[in-house]
Design an enzyme around this catalytic site. Structure first.
Site, PDB file in Angstrom:
ATOM      1  N   GLY A 193       2.573   2.288  10.829  1.00 59.24           N
ATOM      2  CA  GLY A 193       3.514   3.396  10.692  1.00 59.24           C
ATOM      3  C   GLY A 193       4.235   3.765  11.971  1.00 59.24           C
ATOM      4  N   HIS A 205      -9.536   1.269   4.895  1.00 54.02           N
ATOM      5  CA  HIS A 205      -8.260   1.447   5.595  1.00 54.02           C
ATOM      6  C   HIS A 205      -8.481   2.368   6.796  1.00 54.02           C
ATOM      7  CE1 HIS A 205      -4.149   2.598   6.508  1.00 54.02           C
ATOM      8  NE2 HIS A 205      -3.781   1.501   5.863  1.00 54.02           N
ATOM      9  N   LYS A 258       0.253   4.219  -0.223  1.00 52.01           N
ATOM     10  CA  LYS A 258      -0.338   5.426   0.372  1.00 52.01           C
ATOM     11  C   LYS A 258      -0.048   6.623  -0.553  1.00 52.01           C
ATOM     12  CE  LYS A 258      -0.187   3.181   4.818  1.00 52.01           C
ATOM     13  NZ  LYS A 258      -0.137   3.285   6.279  1.00 52.01           N
ATOM     14  N   ASN A 283       0.881  -1.169   0.000  1.00 54.06           N
ATOM     15  CA  ASN A 283       0.000   0.000   0.000  1.00 54.06           C
ATOM     16  C   ASN A 283       0.914   1.213   0.000  1.00 54.06           C
ATOM     17  OD1 ASN A 283      -1.725   2.095   0.494  1.00 54.06           O
ATOM     18  ND2 ASN A 283      -2.365   1.417   2.536  1.00 54.06           N
ATOM     19  N   GLU A 333      -5.420  -4.904  10.478  1.00 52.65           N
ATOM     20  CA  GLU A 333      -4.394  -3.885  10.692  1.00 52.65           C
ATOM     21  C   GLU A 333      -4.672  -3.150  11.998  1.00 52.65           C
ATOM     22  OE1 GLU A 333      -2.493  -2.717   6.631  1.00 52.65           O
ATOM     23  OE2 GLU A 333      -4.066  -1.306   7.132  1.00 52.65           O
ATOM     24  N   GLU A 382      -6.824   4.733   7.928  1.00 56.74           N
ATOM     25  CA  GLU A 382      -6.607   6.156   7.656  1.00 56.74           C
ATOM     26  C   GLU A 382      -7.857   6.780   7.034  1.00 56.74           C
ATOM     27  OE1 GLU A 382      -2.906   5.657   5.518  1.00 56.74           O
ATOM     28  OE2 GLU A 382      -1.963   5.031   7.388  1.00 56.74           O
ATOM     29  N   SER A 427       3.484  -2.178  10.368  1.00 56.50           N
ATOM     30  CA  SER A 427       4.922  -2.255  10.616  1.00 56.50           C
ATOM     31  C   SER A 427       5.529  -3.614  10.270  1.00 56.50           C
ATOM     32  CB  SER A 427       5.242  -1.852  12.064  1.00 56.50           C
ATOM     33  OG  SER A 427       4.870  -0.504  12.298  1.00 56.50           O
TER      34      SER A 427
END
Ligand code: 13P
Length: 248
Positions: free
Chosen positions: A172, A94, A11, A9, A166, A96, A211
């Site tokens: 991250g 996701h 991003k 991904n 996730e 985010e 991660s």
């Protein structure tokens, strides 16, 4: 036996030049990779991904899409537009998107349905925040997110989907869920699907994301219910990403 799937991904990273280096390095290093491999790129680079990856062992997809088919929705991108670029996958839900753009479970389920209707495989992201984990409601949160999709599309739809667990606190941050912490939630997700349809549960690819690096991928992917990974930062480094793909 489920085949593992490792998906990058990207991003909001990349440029035409950076992508060219990444994709050519990836294609050159795919020998010996047994897992399925995909990259989910920003919308403007779908044509580049398609041109570079058509006929290769690497699939491509997008990171988001509209739940709407077409119309006056300025700035949005529809499923049929992604299908025009032969996307195999599209990430939906996701964390985010859920956290920064207010996407609800119901909206994510609508996007999932629209992706499947256009012939793509949604990668449905599920995961709890740190405060939810500390509040011991990880399973309740993941179940609620999963159930919204099952309520809208039925459990059989998961035969044409990928799930990515996730944990938000691991994205991250450099803090990975331990292989056992992840395995517990993956097993929970599979059991919840199994209670409705054992065949779908047995075939369901459940990726781990958060991660994942070259030095922890093999142990994570070695867990019985972890079927590969959804990789953020490490997917931008070709050697690191290839090492993760080889762990699959
Ligand atoms: P990182 O691998 O950078 O933690 O990101 C994970 C992720 O969000 C993949 O979708």
């Amino acid at each position: 036996m489920r085949r593992k799937l490792v998906a990058g991904n990207w991003k909001m990273h990349g440029s035409l030049a950076e992508n060219e280096a990444l994709l050519s390095g990836l294609l050159a290093g795919m020998g010996g990779v047994k897992a399925g491999v995909a990259v989910c790129v920003p919308f403007p680079y779908l044509a580049q991904a398609q041109a570079r990856l058509t006929g290769s062992a690497v699939a491509w997809g997008a990171q988001n899409m509209s739940q709407q088919a077409r119309g006056a929705f300025t700035g949005e991108v529809s499923a049929s537009m992604l299908a025009d670029f032969a996307c195999a996958y599209v990430i939906v839900g996701h964390s985010e998107r859920r956290a920064l753009y207010g996407e609800s479970d119901e909206l994510v389920a609508e996007k999932y349905a629209a992706a499947q209707a256009a012939g793509m495989t949604p990668i449905l992201c599920l995961g709890e925040t740190l405060s939810e984990r500390e509040g011991c409601i990880t399973e309740a949160v993941v179940a609620r997110q999963l159930d919204a999709v099952i309520a809208k599309c039925g459990v059989a739809s998961l035969a044409r989907a990928v799930v990515a667990y996730e944990p938000v606190w691991a994205i991250g941050t450099g803090v990975t869920a331990s292989p056992n912490q992840a395995q517990v939630v993956h097993a929970f997700i599979r059991a919840r699907v199994r209670a409705l349809d054992a065949g779908v549960a047995a075939g369901l690819i459940i990726q781990y994301g958060g991660s994942v690096k070259a030095n922890n991928a093999a142990e994570l992917f070695g867990q019985p219910d972890i079927d590969g990974g959804l990789i953020g930062g490490a997917s931008l480094n070709v050697e690191e990403f290839l090492a993760i793909c080889r762990a699959g």
